[in-house]
Structure formats: structure tokens, C-alpha cells
Design a protein around this motif. Structure first.
Motif, PDB file in Angstrom:
ATOM      1  N   LEU A 149       0.829  -1.203   0.000  1.00 11.86           N
ATOM      2  CA  LEU A 149       0.000   0.000   0.000  1.00 11.86           C
ATOM      3  C   LEU A 149       0.866   1.257   0.000  1.00 11.86           C
ATOM      4  N   LEU A 150       1.929   1.255   0.799  1.00 16.69           N
ATOM      5  CA  LEU A 150       2.828   2.404   0.847  1.00 16.69           C
ATOM      6  C   LEU A 150       3.563   2.600  -0.480  1.00 16.69           C
ATOM      7  N   ILE A 151       3.925   1.490  -1.127  1.00 19.30           N
ATOM      8  CA  ILE A 151       4.568   1.588  -2.439  1.00 19.30           C
ATOM      9  C   ILE A 151       3.614   2.224  -3.444  1.00 19.30           C
ATOM     10  N   SER A 152       2.361   1.793  -3.436  1.00 20.13           N
ATOM     11  CA  SER A 152       1.379   2.358  -4.367  1.00 20.13           C
ATOM     12  C   SER A 152       1.171   3.845  -4.093  1.00 20.13           C
ATOM     13  N   LEU A 153       1.209   4.232  -2.814  1.00 21.78           N
ATOM     14  CA  LEU A 153       1.080   5.644  -2.472  1.00 21.78           C
ATOM     15  C   LEU A 153       2.305   6.431  -2.947  1.00 21.78           C
ATOM     16  N   TYR A 154       3.486   5.838  -2.787  1.00 11.99           N
ATOM     17  CA  TYR A 154       4.721   6.470  -3.262  1.00 11.99           C
ATOM     18  C   TYR A 154       4.680   6.670  -4.780  1.00 11.99           C
ATOM     19  N   VAL A 155       4.228   5.649  -5.510  1.00 16.98           N
ATOM     20  CA  VAL A 155       4.146   5.751  -6.971  1.00 16.98           C
ATOM     21  C   VAL A 155       3.163   6.849  -7.376  1.00 16.98           C
TER      22      VAL A 155
END
Length: 219
Positions: A149-155
Motif C-alpha cells: 500500500l505504501l509503495i502504491s502511495l509512493y508511486v
């Protein structure tokens, strides 16, 4: 009709009669496993699209086409929308996964004991050497789905920066660029609709059914 509260006694009345909890636990475990499989399939789906958009963006930046800026803005808007959709899908998937995990928590005690709730961990490391090894290679209570989820937010944030960088310099005296304004506005409305219009329906359901009648007519 909105959702209504559901008490512990009502839960036990619905599931702990005639050993229904045993079958319910089996279904809850199966559906939880299915939700986890779907979670990673969805992640693969979004990674494929976002990766393709990013590859296209890099290709455009390295090219010398006349429409370089227009294409960069278009691809950036696509990247923002797909990345934010990925964030929302991750959160929705996590919600349903936790729903079935909570059912397992409630149902397992009288079937298998608190197997799912009891967490066994290593002994705490001692000394500098053990702590150093544990820090590098030891297990840690980190949620894999939350990292995703954090990766998707970063992207998503990264695509916002790329979009901002792709736009021409802002000037009060410059005329409004309606293509860019429309694209950004459409992207923003789409992202807002993900968290407003796409929410799970919480009302009641009243089914309307129809049935055809058929018969052979005598000649």
C-alpha cells in the motif's frame, strides 16, 4: 435501509447453533485465502499498466517528437489515475481480507482453539552479535500488504511530481491551456470518484424478481 449494529450475542446466536460455526470457519478460511490471492493478482494487474505507462513516459522524454510535452502530460495523468486507483484497490482488498480474518478470530476457538490468534515468536536476541544478525536477517512484525500500500502511495506521489514537471511554467499573463486543464481536471474528478462513488454499498437489498412462463400451445 442503513447498516445496523451487530452484537456479540447476535453473532453467537447466528453462528453457534447446530455447529454452524465449524462450517463457517472453513468458509472464512477459504475466502480469506481467495482474497489474498486476488490481492496479489490485482497488484500484478496495476504493476503491468503502470510499468507500461512509465516505459512510455521515459521513451517520450528520450525522443524528439513535436508533441513531447502533450504526450508527457497525458501519460502523467494516466499514471496518477492508475496509481491512485491502485492505492484504493489495495485499501479495499485489505478491508475484505481483514473482514474474513476477524471471522476466523471469532469462530476458531471452539473448533481448533485460538490457533490463528496465538503468535509464536523467537526469543529476544541478546548481545551485540545476536542483535546485529536479527536486525539484518531476523523476522519482523511487518505487514506485507501495508508495504504494498505504501509503495502504491509512493508511486502516486511520484507521478504527481512527474505531471508537475511536465507542465509548462505558470504565468498569470499566459492564456489557459485548455487541453492540460481538462486532462488534469478529468484525472482529479476520477480520483475523487474512487473514494466517493466507488465505496461499498452499505444499505439493504430488496430483490425484484421476474419469471417467464412457457408452455406448448396445442395447434
Amino acid at each position: 435501509m442503513p447498516e445496523s449494529n451487530y452484537s456479540q450475542s447476535e453473532y453467537e446466536k447466528d453462528f453457534y447453533v447446530d455447529k454452524k460455526h465449524e462450517k463457517a470457519l472453513e468458509h472464512a478460511l477459504d475466502i480469506r485465502k481467495f482474497e489474498i490471492e486476488l490481492y496479489w493478482k490485482r497488484a500484478t494487474y496495476f504493476w503491468t499498466f503502470i510499468g507500461a505507462i512509465f516505459a512510455g513516459f521515459i521513451a517520450i522524454q528520450a525522443s524528439s517528437v513535436d508533441e513531447k510535452q502533450d504526450l508527457s502530460v497525458i501519460l502523467s495523468c494516466l499514471g496518477v489515475v492508475f496509481s491512485f486507483a491502485w492505492v484504493c484497490v489495495n485499501r479495499g482488498s485489505k478491508q475484505w481480507q481483514e473482514n474474513w480474518e476477524k471471522h476466523v478470530d471469532m469462530l476458531e476457538d471452539k473448533v481448533t482453539g485460538p490457533l490463528y490468534k496465538v503468535v509464536l515468536r523467537r526469543n529476544a536476541p541478546k548481545g551485540i552479535k545476536e542483535n546485529s544478525i536479527h536486525l539484518i536477517t531476523g523476522p519482523s512484525p511487518i505487514s506485507v500488504s501495508k508495504i504494498n500500500l505504501l509503495i502504491s502511495l509512493y508511486v502516486t506521489v511520484l507521478w504527481c511530481f512527474l505531471l508537475f514537471n511536465s507542465l509548462p511554467e505558470f504565468s498569470c499573463s499566459a492564456p489557459i491551456h485548455w487541453l492540460y486543464t481538462s486532462l488534469i481536471g478529468l484525472s482529479l474528478v476520477t480520483c475523487i470518484s474512487f473514494i466517493t462513488l466507488a465505496r461499498t454499498y452499505g444499505g439493504g437489498f430488496w430483490h425484484k424478481a421476474t419469471i417467464r412462463t412457457t408452455e406448448i400451445k396445442n395447434s
